[in-house]
Design an enzyme around this catalytic site. Structure first.
Site, PDB file in Angstrom:
ATOM      1  CB  CYS A   1      45.788  48.194  44.387  1.00 58.96           C
ATOM      2  SG  CYS A   1      44.571  48.232  43.098  1.00 58.96           S
TER       3      CYS A   1
ATOM      4  CB  CYS B   1      47.183  45.278  39.684  1.00 57.30           C
ATOM      5  SG  CYS B   1      46.361  47.087  40.846  1.00 57.30           S
TER       6      CYS B   1
ATOM      7  CG  HIS C   1      41.379  48.029  40.581  1.00 55.33           C
ATOM      8  ND1 HIS C   1      42.914  47.613  39.926  1.00 55.33           N
ATOM      9  CD2 HIS C   1      40.927  48.225  39.702  1.00 55.33           C
ATOM     10  CE1 HIS C   1      43.043  47.291  39.014  1.00 55.33           C
ATOM     11  NE2 HIS C   1      42.093  47.970  38.318  1.00 55.33           N
TER      12      HIS C   1
ATOM     13  CD  GLU D   1      43.914  45.712  45.189  1.00 52.33           C
ATOM     14  OE1 GLU D   1      44.253  45.478  45.252  1.00 52.33           O
ATOM     15  OE2 GLU D   1      41.830  46.488  44.883  1.00 52.33           O
TER      16      GLU D   1
END
Length: 153
Positions: free
Chosen positions: A79, A76, A46, A48
């Site tokens: 993260c 999410c 992801h 992040e």
């Protein structure tokens, strides 16, 4: 947030969900990331996480104390946990995610006083929020259109 949006655009150009993130320390960008889950076939890639990895490499350690993350969409749970674990000081969120957000929408992992660290959160409003929402809406609109065309063929 503009730099995070540029990262989101990179993700979109690769067919990835257009989320971008940057990590800043003392006014300098030390980490950049955008979604690469499809490209790398990696569920942890992801925006992040990628930005945290780059910032950690830059600093030579995993503790990102005194750092600020700017991310186009609310993180999410995975993260959000990584942000807490990395000791991020502050988080700027471009737009909230009512379906999977873990920084205030569904959960609030980054502000949970039961964990060893809490992160200050700022939520964008105005033009930057509209841009962060817009890139996501455009991406999923185009994705639905492509899927519809595939079904018709």
């Amino acid at each position: 947030m503009k730099d995070a949006l540029m990262e989101a655009e990179k993700a979109m150009s690769k067919g990835e969900v257009p989320i971008g993130a940057i990590v800043v320390k003392s006014g300098e960008i030390i980490g950049r990331g955008h979604n690469l889950t499809e490209s790398l076939k990696d569920p942890t890639a992801h925006a992040e996480i990628n930005a945290i990895r780059e910032a950690s490499a830059f600093l030579g350690g995993w503790r990102l104390t005194g750092c600020i993350m700017y991310v186009t969409v609310e993180p999410c749970p995975m993260c959000a946990g990584a942000l807490v674990w990395s000791r991020m000081a502050k988080l700027y969120i471009g737009t909230m995610d009512p379906k999977a957000g873990a920084c205030g929408s569904i959960f609030n992992i980054v502000s949970c006083n039961k964990l060893n660290h809490e992160i200050e959160i700022e939520i964008e409003t105005g033009v930057m929020q509209q841009e962060c929402e817009g890139i996501m809406k455009d991406f999923f609109k185009e994705l639905r259109k492509k899927k519809s065309e595939e079904i018709q063929i």
